[in-house]
Design a protein around this motif. Structure first.
Motif, PDB file in Angstrom:
ATOM      1  N   ASN A   1       0.807  -1.215   0.000  1.00 26.12           N
ATOM      2  CA  ASN A   1       0.000   0.000   0.000  1.00 26.12           C
ATOM      3  C   ASN A   1       0.843   1.269   0.000  1.00 26.12           C
ATOM      4  OD1 ASN A   1      -2.400  -1.392  -0.061  1.00 26.12           O
ATOM      5  ND2 ASN A   1      -2.707  -1.364   2.148  1.00 26.12           N
TER       6      ASN A   1
ATOM      7  N   PRO B   1       2.445   4.170  -2.031  1.00 24.38           N
ATOM      8  CA  PRO B   1       2.379   4.777  -3.358  1.00 24.38           C
ATOM      9  C   PRO B   1       3.751   5.207  -3.850  1.00 24.38           C
ATOM     10  CG  PRO B   1       1.717   6.367  -1.692  1.00 24.38           C
ATOM     11  CD  PRO B   1       1.946   5.062  -0.967  1.00 24.38           C
TER      12      PRO B   1
ATOM     13  N   CYS C   1       5.629   7.923  -6.624  1.00 18.77           N
ATOM     14  CA  CYS C   1       5.347   9.153  -7.373  1.00 18.77           C
ATOM     15  C   CYS C   1       6.582   9.632  -8.126  1.00 18.77           C
ATOM     16  CB  CYS C   1       4.894  10.257  -6.423  1.00 18.77           C
ATOM     17  SG  CYS C   1       3.349   9.938  -5.559  1.00 18.77           S
TER      18      CYS C   1
ATOM     19  N   ALA D   1       2.035   8.379 -10.936  1.00 18.69           N
ATOM     20  CA  ALA D   1       1.762   7.907  -9.573  1.00 18.69           C
ATOM     21  C   ALA D   1       1.118   6.534  -9.654  1.00 18.69           C
ATOM     22  CB  ALA D   1       0.856   8.882  -8.830  1.00 18.69           C
ATOM     23  N   SER D   2       1.400   5.695  -8.659  1.00 17.78           N
ATOM     24  CA  SER D   2       0.844   4.346  -8.675  1.00 17.78           C
ATOM     25  C   SER D   2       0.827   3.745  -7.286  1.00 17.78           C
ATOM     26  CB  SER D   2       1.667   3.443  -9.603  1.00 17.78           C
ATOM     27  OG  SER D   2       3.007   3.350  -9.147  1.00 17.78           O
ATOM     28  N   VAL D   3       0.005   2.719  -7.117  1.00 16.21           N
ATOM     29  CA  VAL D   3      -0.015   1.935  -5.879  1.00 16.21           C
ATOM     30  C   VAL D   3      -0.486   0.532  -6.221  1.00 16.21           C
ATOM     31  CG1 VAL D   3      -2.389   2.546  -5.235  1.00 16.21           C
ATOM     32  CG2 VAL D   3      -0.747   1.905  -3.456  1.00 16.21           C
TER      33      VAL D   3
ATOM     34  N   ILE E   1      -3.318  10.180  -6.234  1.00 17.38           N
ATOM     35  CA  ILE E   1      -3.106   8.760  -5.943  1.00 17.38           C
ATOM     36  C   ILE E   1      -3.533   8.364  -4.542  1.00 17.38           C
ATOM     37  CG2 ILE E   1      -0.704   9.050  -5.199  1.00 17.38           C
ATOM     38  CD1 ILE E   1      -2.189   6.104  -7.223  1.00 17.38           C
ATOM     39  N   GLU E   2      -3.469   9.295  -3.583  1.00 16.39           N
ATOM     40  CA  GLU E   2      -3.771   8.927  -2.199  1.00 16.39           C
ATOM     41  C   GLU E   2      -5.209   8.448  -2.035  1.00 16.39           C
ATOM     42  OE1 GLU E   2      -2.798   8.045   1.682  1.00 16.39           O
ATOM     43  OE2 GLU E   2      -1.574   8.465  -0.085  1.00 16.39           O
TER      44      GLU E   2
ATOM     45  N   VAL F   1      -4.904   4.887  -2.466  1.00 23.85           N
ATOM     46  CA  VAL F   1      -4.145   4.319  -1.344  1.00 23.85           C
ATOM     47  C   VAL F   1      -5.072   4.104  -0.143  1.00 23.85           C
ATOM     48  CG1 VAL F   1      -2.233   4.666   0.272  1.00 23.85           C
ATOM     49  CG2 VAL F   1      -1.991   5.400  -2.108  1.00 23.85           C
TER      50      VAL F   1
END
Length: 465
Positions: free
Chosen positions: A345, A347, A349, A357-359, A421-422, A425
């Motif tokens: 979990n 992320p 950036c 951005a990814s998770v 992105i959050e 998350v």
């Protein structure tokens, strides 16, 4: 007589100083040891000052493209020294803030080179003087440094690491960036927007190789459109600094060897952990490829010795280090609410133009793990706010487990995605399924609406595309 503490933290980066604060909040007597500046590399030479530089290049990009917004700016220019000075002042301001936090939380700051001389004992040397510290627990948060090319060490003049690239004495005219992870791509973006002719060389088959393949492909096309040269599946076999530039021998993906000249080169091929000469070998602390092995709470194999941040395993990110610091501090204090670190979990950036951005899992990783997936994808061009901002390039992609609706991963490229992105998350942290995300109301007009549309799209319900 040694000073005695419940906890001594070795290193004051975003992992170390946060661990010290959380431990102090829980009533422990804490000291922190730092050989350079409070805040570590991230605050002083990494995350924060690079974002200040990137903000300057972003503003300059908008100025030079003012006509697209119906505005007029005559003869735009920049002063590189002032751009760098602003970045350094931002770092300085935050360094002062960390000093204030140490004082507020009654944390003893010990300046100098720290070394664990025995279990529960540290020696800190500075200016020929030695301070002895005793502690029930020690957290190692010594971070990492840029990895050099074995055949061409950075000289700070023509061959740079990230640290040199943040305080350039001159503007590169033709820049070679070796490595296309977040650091390499961010500096490529900054210098390209400021007018440099940039070439990126990546040994793997795509840039930003840890990201989803579609994101990597989109980024390569975007940077190429901006004027950069992208060489993937390629390697720099020789790099030689001269009085006027850098000579590089590059072997391309087709096996052909090219000899090219650049004004400067940035080496961004990864990091090396700062584990040397801090006493780990004598204690028998286990590591893998130099990075200290820990459990999900930060414990090493030696009782009373903990480790967090870049000195441990990947991902090597500041926010991962900070959270690890909190987890370790709470475990040391016996806090009832402590939870183990869940790296799935965290992320990632990249603050380039466009941002990334990814998770969670990429589509490929999910399938490799045997998952049947549903994938949603929504483009920026379908979002009113993105069009109004003049930022209509990019997309948001979501990956769900077909059977359970679990959000396996989210991947974004485009304007401000590092802020968006959050949302995903939090969704993963709360174990949210596609149903809850579909029923969530997103404000209009915002970029965040694309997050909703991507979820809807995974189930054939996208409304605006």
């Amino acid at each position: 007589m040694a000073d005695t503490f419940d906890l001594v933290v070795l290193g004051s980066g975003p992992g170390g100083y946060v661990a010290a604060i959380r431990a102090a909040q829980l009533g422990l007597k804490v000291a922190i040891v730092e050989r350079e500046k409070l805040g570590g590399i991230c605050l002083n030479w990494g995350c924060i000052p690079t974002k200040a530089l990137l903000r300057s290049s972003e503003v300059y990009h908008y100025i030079t493209h003012a006509d697209a917004y119906g505005l007029s700016v005559e003869k735009p220019s920049f002063d590189l020294a002032k751009v760098v000075d602003r970045s350094r002042k931002v770092a300085g301001q935050l360094n002062s803030g960390v000093k204030g936090l140490m004082k507020k939380n009654k944390i003893t700051v010990v300046e100098g080179e720290g070394k664990i001389v025995a279990k529960g004992r540290l020696s800190v040397a500075k200016d020929g003087k030695t301070t002895e510290l005793e502690a029930k627990n020690i957290i190692i948060a010594t971070g990492a440094r840029a990895r050099d090319l074995p055949f061409a060490k950075a000289d700070g003049k023509r061959i740079w690491t990230y640290r040199h690239a943040m305080v350039p004495p001159e503007m590169p005219k033709k820049l070679l960036v070796i490595g296309s992870g977040a650091i390499g791509v961010e500096f490529a973006s900054f210098y390209s927007d400021m007018g440099a002719d940039v070439t990126i060389v990546e040994m793997l088959d795509r840039i930003l190789p840890v990201e989803d393949a579609e994101v990597s492909d989109f980024m390569a096309k975007a940077l190429t459109k901006q004027g950069m040269t992208i060489l993937t599946g390629a390697g720099v076999e020789k790099l030689e600094a001269t009085g006027s530039g850098v000579k590089a021998t590059i072997k391309g993906a087709d096996g052909k060897v090219m000899n090219q000249e650049f004004s400067h080169a940035i080496v961004a091929i990864g990091i090396a952990p700062n584990t040397e000469n801090i006493g780990l070998e004598a204690l028998g602390v286990k590591s893998t490829k130099g990075h200290i092995d820990t459990d999900p709470y930060g414990r090493t194999n030696v009782d009373g010795i903990w480790a967090i941040g870049d000195v441990t395993g990947p991902p090597w990110l500041a926010h991962k280090a900070s959270h690890e610091g909190v987890v370790a501090a709470e475990a040391i204090a016996g806090h009832k609410g402590v939870h183990p670190m869940d790296k799935g979990n965290i992320p990632g950036c990249t603050y380039s133009r466009p941002q990334v951005a990814s998770v969670g899992l990429t589509e490929a990783k999910a399938k490799e793990g045997g998952r049947k997936v549903k994938v949603g994808k929504f483009p920026f061009i379908g979002n009113g706010k993105a069009i109004a901002l003049g930022e209509a390039e990019g997309f948001i992609k979501t990956v769900f487990d077909e059977a359970t609706g679990e959000l396996l991963g989210a991947h974004m490229i485009g304007a401000e995605v590092t802020e968006l992105i959050e949302g995903y998350v939090v969704a993963r942290q709360l174990e949210t399924t596609e149903a809850e995300l579909m029923h969530t109301v997103f404000p209009h007009p915002t970029l965040s609406e694309m997050m909703h549309e991507s979820v809807l799209g995974a189930y054939g319900r996208a409304l605006h595309f």
